[in-house]
Design an enzyme around this catalytic site. Structure first.
Site, PDB file in Angstrom:
ATOM      1  N   TYR A 164       0.801  -1.216   0.000  1.00 34.52           N
ATOM      2  CA  TYR A 164       0.000   0.000   0.000  1.00 34.52           C
ATOM      3  C   TYR A 164       0.836   1.269   0.000  1.00 34.52           C
ATOM      4  O   TYR A 164       0.411   2.291  -0.521  1.00 34.52           O
ATOM      5  CB  TYR A 164      -0.896   0.043   1.246  1.00 34.52           C
ATOM      6  N   LYS A 214       3.305 -15.698   3.856  1.00 30.84           N
ATOM      7  CA  LYS A 214       3.513 -16.542   2.679  1.00 30.84           C
ATOM      8  C   LYS A 214       5.017 -16.814   2.616  1.00 30.84           C
ATOM      9  O   LYS A 214       5.693 -16.555   1.607  1.00 30.84           O
ATOM     10  CB  LYS A 214       2.985 -15.794   1.429  1.00 30.84           C
ATOM     11  N   ASP A 242      -2.880 -18.706   2.221  1.00 27.69           N
ATOM     12  CA  ASP A 242      -3.859 -19.424   1.394  1.00 27.69           C
ATOM     13  C   ASP A 242      -4.632 -20.442   2.234  1.00 27.69           C
ATOM     14  O   ASP A 242      -5.853 -20.558   2.158  1.00 27.69           O
ATOM     15  CB  ASP A 242      -3.200 -20.078   0.155  1.00 27.69           C
ATOM     16  N   ASP A 268      -6.428  -7.068   4.653  1.00 28.30           N
ATOM     17  CA  ASP A 268      -7.564  -6.469   3.950  1.00 28.30           C
ATOM     18  C   ASP A 268      -8.453  -7.580   3.400  1.00 28.30           C
ATOM     19  O   ASP A 268      -9.672  -7.584   3.598  1.00 28.30           O
ATOM     20  CB  ASP A 268      -7.043  -5.577   2.815  1.00 28.30           C
ATOM     21  N   ASP A 299     -12.425  -9.117   4.899  1.00 23.41           N
ATOM     22  CA  ASP A 299     -13.696  -9.191   4.151  1.00 23.41           C
ATOM     23  C   ASP A 299     -14.185 -10.641   4.120  1.00 23.41           C
ATOM     24  O   ASP A 299     -15.385 -10.907   4.252  1.00 23.41           O
ATOM     25  CB  ASP A 299     -13.534  -8.676   2.710  1.00 23.41           C
TER      26      ASP A 299
HETATM   27  C1  IPM Z   1     -10.426  -1.162   3.960  1.00 21.60           C
HETATM   28  C2  IPM Z   1     -10.488  -0.640   2.543  1.00 21.60           C
HETATM   29  C3  IPM Z   1      -9.276   0.248   2.257  1.00 21.60           C
HETATM   30  C4  IPM Z   1      -8.040  -0.629   2.405  1.00 21.60           C
HETATM   31  C5  IPM Z   1      -9.260   0.957   0.893  1.00 21.60           C
HETATM   32  C6  IPM Z   1     -10.545   1.695   0.612  1.00 21.60           C
HETATM   33  C7  IPM Z   1      -8.102   1.904   0.799  1.00 21.60           C
HETATM   34  O1  IPM Z   1     -10.607  -1.696   1.638  1.00 21.60           O
HETATM   35  O2  IPM Z   1     -10.357  -0.356   4.899  1.00 21.60           O
HETATM   36  O3  IPM Z   1     -10.469  -2.385   4.151  1.00 21.60           O
HETATM   37  O4  IPM Z   1      -7.698  -1.387   1.468  1.00 21.60           O
HETATM   38  O5  IPM Z   1      -7.400  -0.552   3.443  1.00 21.60           O
HETATM   39 MN    MN Z   2     -10.991  -3.621   2.580  1.00 20.14          MN
END
Ligand code: IPM
Ligand code: MN
Ligand code: NAD
Length: 351
Positions: free
Chosen positions: A139, A185, A218, A242, A246
């Site tokens: 990032y 990894k 993985d 990240d 999710d």
């Molecule tokens: C999160 C989001 C952010 C990230 C993006 C929008 C920059 O996906 O907070 O999870 O990748 O950190």
């Molecule tokens: Mn995210």
């Protein structure tokens, strides 16, 4: 009077932050809440995703509550030079605040197993804390370029960056079940080899009483959703964290249930894990729980008011048991759900 800066941002951000603000006003009337611009909303007003006025307010704040930033795929914001896009405003904010450790709890509360797509016996009792490194890796490295038909980004970490976030993971584990799984990894990446060694060293030097193991990312992606109870604290680098967070949202049942706290050496930034959900924006149906639970994390970690945080979390759990929002198969609108949380906050305080 603690000063809280709120940054609603784009899409459903303003809707879910309005809900979180209503709850904060109810439980902590002494707070000063000041709203500022970020993301696409800030670009429209000022031409920049993180305007000087917002930075100034953040520097004077005791804690920051963020909504979401970013537009739909076809948004003109996505055609701006990368540093001027909404998401870059958020990354610049995290960097400016020095928030290197992002705590993303994943919990299935008693009586809410039915909201998970997993079998109830798999979902029951899950209580994981993902600790995501937030200021390093792909990032932030300056060595990045899109050059015609070739492009590159660089994953770089220093031992110091790894050690400081590892200490946060061990600190959290000490207050939980005492187990840290560090995710990397290392079978392919040099960065992961450094990561694994640095995390192990922090453990061996300072946290020998805790249990540390190392797993490949993985494999963790599979085990996280097939056998989530095996995890307590999951520590990982920025991009892996990240993606895994999710994925972990599947366990409680929705991204709309995932709050987070981004911590460093100064004031914290509290932000739902989800994005601006352009498909839902303006329809009054977004789940505000992640934002409200982020406000609870603000009360706990930002203002050291754990009793109030528990109170808010309890009220959200009760509202979810009564009638959840559409993402969880329920019928509550954003407003109706927020009302239910407010009522439960009042009932529980005996008002
Ligand atoms: C999160 C989001 C952010 C990230 C993006 C929008 C920059 O996906 O907070 O999870 O990748 O950190
Ligand atoms: Mn995210
Ligand atoms: P998203 O998280 O916005 O949405 C993914 C899916 O989850 C969608 O189906 C959405 O409707 C649903 N969802 C998300 N939050 C919800 C909520 N509170 N209630 C009910 N359903 C919810 O991810 P995306 O669609 O990939 O990204 C949309 C935009 O958001 C992009 O511009 C992206 O860059 C941005 N983004 C911002 C953040 C942030 O501000 N922290 C995080 C992730 C994505």
């Amino acid at each position: 009077m603690p000063k809280i800066v709120t940054l609603p941002g784009d899409g459903i951000g303003p809707e879910v932050i309005a809900a979180a603000v209503a709850v904060l006003r109810e439980v902590a009337p002494d707070l000063t809440l000041e709203e500022h611009l970020i993301g696409g909303a800030a670009i429209e007003e000022t031409g920049e995703p993180l305007p000087a006025e917002t930075k100034k307010a953040v520097r004077e704040a005791d804690a920051v509550l963020l909504g979401t930033v970013g537009g739909p795929p076809d948004s003109p914001w996505n055609r701006l030079p990368r540093p001027q896009r909404p998401e870059s405003g958020l990354l610049a904010l995290r960097r400016m605040m020095g928030c290197y450790a992002n705590l993303r709890p994943v919990r299935v509360l008693p009586g809410l197993e039915h909201l998970s797509p997993l079998k109830p016996e798999r979902a029951r009792g899950v209580d994981i804390l993902i600790v995501r490194e937030l200021l390093g890796g792909l990032y932030f490295d300056g060595d990045r370029r899109l050059d015609g038909d070739a492009a590159h980004n660089t994953m770089r970490y220093t031992r110091a960056e790894i050690e400081r976030v590892a200490r946060v993971a061990f600190w959290a584990a000490e207050q939980r079940r005492g187990r840290v799984t560090s995710v990397d990894k290392a079978n392919v990446l040099e960065v992961s080899e450094l990561w694994r060694g640095a995390v192990q060293d922090v453990h061996d030097r300072q946290y020998r009483a805790l249990t540390l193991n190392h797993e490949y990312v993985d494999s963790v992606a599979m085990l996280l959703v097939s056998d989530p109870s095996r995890y307590d604290v999951v520590l990982t680098e920025n991009l892996f964290g990240d993606i895994l967070s999710d994925l972990a949202a599947v366990i409680p049942g929705s991204l709309g249930l995932m709050p987070s706290a981004s911590l460093g050496d100064g004031p914290g930034l509290f932000e739902p894990v989800h994005g601006s959900a352009p498909d839902l924006a303006g329809r009054g149906v977004a789940n505000p729980a992640a934002a409200i639970l982020s406000a609870a994390m603000l009360l706990r970690h930002g203002l050291k008011r754990p009793a109030l945080a528990n109170h808010v979390e309890g009220a959200v759990a009760r509202a979810l048991r009564a009638e959840p929002t559409a993402d969880l198969g329920g019928r509550a609108s954003t407003e109706a759900f927020t009302e239910a949380v407010l009522e439960n906050v009042q009932v529980m305080s005996g008002a």
